[in-house]
Design an enzyme around this catalytic site. Structure first.
Site, mmCIF file in Angstrom:
data_model
loop_
_atom_site.group_PDB
_atom_site.id
_atom_site.type_symbol
_atom_site.label_atom_id
_atom_site.label_comp_id
_atom_site.label_asym_id
_atom_site.label_seq_id
_atom_site.Cartn_x
_atom_site.Cartn_y
_atom_site.Cartn_z
ATOM 1 C CE LYS A 115 -2.677 -3.316 10.598
ATOM 2 N NZ LYS A 115 -3.202 -2.328 9.635
ATOM 3 C CB THR A 128 -10.021 5.519 4.990
ATOM 4 O OG1 THR A 128 -8.902 5.487 5.873
ATOM 5 C CG2 THR A 128 -10.190 4.190 4.314
ATOM 6 C CG ASN A 176 -13.437 6.115 10.244
ATOM 7 O OD1 ASN A 176 -13.101 6.198 9.069
ATOM 8 N ND2 ASN A 176 -13.036 6.979 11.142
ATOM 9 C CE LYS A 227 -3.690 -0.465 2.538
ATOM 10 N NZ LYS A 227 -4.633 -0.451 3.689
HETATM 11 P P1 NAD Z 1 -15.485 0.274 11.995
HETATM 12 O O1 NAD Z 1 -15.329 -0.693 13.116
HETATM 13 O O2 NAD Z 1 -15.654 1.717 12.303
HETATM 14 O O3 NAD Z 1 -16.737 -0.163 11.068
HETATM 15 C C1 NAD Z 1 -16.965 -1.471 10.654
HETATM 16 C C2 NAD Z 1 -18.441 -1.627 10.321
HETATM 17 O O4 NAD Z 1 -18.666 -2.903 9.727
HETATM 18 C C3 NAD Z 1 -19.371 -1.543 11.530
HETATM 19 O O5 NAD Z 1 -20.479 -0.720 11.180
HETATM 20 C C4 NAD Z 1 -19.871 -2.997 11.704
HETATM 21 O O6 NAD Z 1 -21.177 -3.067 12.256
HETATM 22 C C5 NAD Z 1 -19.868 -3.429 10.264
HETATM 23 N N1 NAD Z 1 -19.942 -4.880 10.073
HETATM 24 C C6 NAD Z 1 -19.321 -5.863 10.772
HETATM 25 N N2 NAD Z 1 -19.679 -7.071 10.283
HETATM 26 C C7 NAD Z 1 -20.537 -6.827 9.261
HETATM 27 C C8 NAD Z 1 -21.259 -7.661 8.371
HETATM 28 N N3 NAD Z 1 -21.155 -8.991 8.430
HETATM 29 N N4 NAD Z 1 -22.049 -7.076 7.438
HETATM 30 C C9 NAD Z 1 -22.152 -5.738 7.372
HETATM 31 N N5 NAD Z 1 -21.497 -4.904 8.186
HETATM 32 C C10 NAD Z 1 -20.702 -5.448 9.127
HETATM 33 O O7 NAD Z 1 -14.207 0.044 11.057
HETATM 34 P P2 NAD Z 1 -13.576 1.022 9.956
HETATM 35 O O8 NAD Z 1 -12.481 1.800 10.575
HETATM 36 O O9 NAD Z 1 -14.666 1.711 9.209
HETATM 37 O O10 NAD Z 1 -12.892 -0.068 9.016
HETATM 38 C C11 NAD Z 1 -13.657 -0.858 8.114
HETATM 39 C C12 NAD Z 1 -12.721 -1.536 7.142
HETATM 40 O O11 NAD Z 1 -11.935 -0.537 6.484
HETATM 41 C C13 NAD Z 1 -11.711 -2.507 7.793
HETATM 42 O O12 NAD Z 1 -11.429 -3.563 6.877
HETATM 43 C C14 NAD Z 1 -10.469 -1.650 7.935
HETATM 44 O O13 NAD Z 1 -9.284 -2.434 7.986
HETATM 45 C C15 NAD Z 1 -10.564 -0.836 6.650
HETATM 46 N N6 NAD Z 1 -9.768 0.384 6.700
HETATM 47 C C16 NAD Z 1 -10.107 1.397 7.556
HETATM 48 C C17 NAD Z 1 -9.309 2.525 7.599
HETATM 49 C C18 NAD Z 1 -9.662 3.685 8.483
HETATM 50 O O14 NAD Z 1 -8.969 4.724 8.396
HETATM 51 N N7 NAD Z 1 -10.709 3.629 9.280
HETATM 52 C C19 NAD Z 1 -8.150 2.618 6.786
HETATM 53 C C20 NAD Z 1 -7.857 1.580 5.900
HETATM 54 C C21 NAD Z 1 -8.669 0.456 5.884
#
Ligand code: NAD
Length: 421
Positions: free
Chosen positions: A105, A189, A219, A93
């Protein structure tokens, strides 16, 4: 299912990219294995006076292009294999976006919801006490990941500063703004993904007003919904772990975010929004032009990839599409904008935070957005061109793009042909 580990499956993508490039075997030999993974046990005093120990890891996968960079996850199911795979993804990335970083990580095997706030602070500080010799502004720079947040990063930066005897905010990113965090990190993101889709909309066959379905409303998902709706698109479906909502004319995103912020799962907002409740698993099959997985890994698999109706998938989550599903989607003409490009806005603004900490001069929000836009458009365009020229998927193109940069750096130290001639 085979006996392949998570990292073995991630390496499939490295091998696929390598088959398109004339790179020295040294490069593959270097990138096949993590450079250094440290395991320790964090022993902390609990509120009831007892002591408890927690398994913790930090992996520095590859640092050829710069200090390693990657989040710290607090999760009850964390494993060393997951940590190393995530560090591998971070290596690619950072190379995709041409950030001067390698990949890293970390994780602690813990369910943070079982800890009091004081225990959480002690655990966070214990992590840095254990890994103070591994992390550092020029060595390895952590950030938040699953179940870690800005406050935890603030504790960790403070602990590191106390250990080294100088204020060192650049050791960690994702800090509170008051402690040297960057403006624009919270939606970076989603914003990076949004800029990418916007820039390539014509090539992707997306109208200026398209229909979007978002899996996961945390998020990344919420900020994407907001940006996309503000641009005039219809967010027709969203889901969280409780279930999914669908409304063909588009959902009221502001109400949705307000309701979620007040603690309601999305399905409880159905009546207020005039939406239909559907099972969470059905979200990927709704009528939409763009599908945005923003929840967890392995959500689109060989079992459900044929049900996808969208013509474009934007991977805001890490690893939501399995290699088997990738093949099915490619055959069906669905374009997948891969995680190492699609969600790299987050690490890019983390990089801006590190730069601002080191220079001691802070940019305003417009400057952050302009710099992010420039990088996303430059790298997104380059990867699109590779994909067109070589007739490969955007994922393979992104890996080719990153591997080219990693290979140049590794080969610059000399390869077998140099030393044996
Ligand atoms: P988060 O915990 O804020 O949100 C995750 C969401 O997914 C929650 O609303 C949860 O209820 C939902 N969820 C869980 N299981 C589910 C299912 N089976 N069906 C539908 N929804 C479901 O996490 P985030 O920070 O938004 O991250 C989400 C993804 O994005 C992860 O894979 C993370 O690695 C990736 N990501 C996030 C960031 C960041 O800056 N936040 C950066 C890069 C990658």
């Amino acid at each position: 299912m085979t006996d392949d580990t998570l990292l073995d499956r991630a390496l499939v993508r490295l091998e696929e990219a390598a088959s398109h490039l004339h790179i020295d075997q040294d490069v593959i030999e270097k990138l096949k294995y993590p450079r250094e993974t440290t395991k320790t046990r964090l022993l902390i005093r609990m509120d009831d006076g007892s002591r408890k120990s927690f398994l913790a890891w930090r992996c520095r996968y590859d640092d050829t292009r710069g200090p390693t960079k990657g989040g710290i996850r607090f999760h009850p199911e964390s494993t060393v294999e997951e940590v190393e795979t995530l560090a591998f993804w971070m290596t690619f990335k950072c190379a995709v976006m041409n950030l001067p970083y390698g990949g890293g990580k970390g994780a602690v095997r813990v369910d943070p919801r079982t800890l009091s706030k004081s225990e959480l602070e002690r655990l966070s500080r214990a992590y840095i006490q254990a890994f103070a010799g591994i992390v550092g502004p020029d060595r390895d720079i952590p950030a938040p990941d699953v179940y870690t947040n800005a406050m935890i990063m603030g504790w960790m930066a403070d602990e590191y500063s106390q250990i080294v005897g100088q204020v060192s905010p650049a050791v960690i990113t994702g800090k509170p703004i008051a402690l040297g965090g960057s403006l624009g990190r919270n939606d970076a993101t989603a914003r990076g993904g949004f800029y990418l889709v916007d820039h390539l909309a014509r090539e992707l066959g997306l109208d200026r007003a398209h229909r979007v379905a978002i899996q996961g409303f945390g998020n990344a998902g919420q900020f994407y919904a907001k940006l996309s709706a503000m641009a005039g698109n219809a967010v027709v479906a969203v889901s969280d772990s409780s279930g999914a909502l669908y409304r063909a004319e588009g959902l009221d995103v502001e109400k949705l975010i307000a309701g979620k912020g007040a603690g309601s799962p999305v399905v409880e907002l159905a009546a207020e929004l005039g939406a239909t409740v559907i099972p969470a698993d059905d979200l990927i099959a709704v009528e939409a032009d763009l599908l945005v997985p923003a929840a967890l890994e392995d959500m689109i698999t060989a079992d459900n990839a044929r049900a996808v109706k969208a013509k474009v998938i934007l991977e805001l989550a890490n690893g939501p599409v399995t290699p088997e599903a990738d093949a099915i989607l490619a055959e069906r003409g669905v374009t997948v904008l891969p995680d190492i490009l699609a969600n790299a806005g987050g690490v890019t603004v983390s990089y801006f935070e590190w730069v601002q900490n080191r220079q001691g001069y802070y940019w305003d929000l417009d400057e952050i957005h302009a710099r992010l836009l420039k990088i996303v458009e430059r790298e997104g365009r380059a990867i699109w061109t590779i994909s067109e020229d070589r007739k490969v998927t955007m994922r393979t193109a992104a890996y080719i793009h990153a591997l080219g940069r990693l290979a140049s750096a590794i080969e610059a130290h000399g390869t077998q042909s140099f030393f044996s001639s």
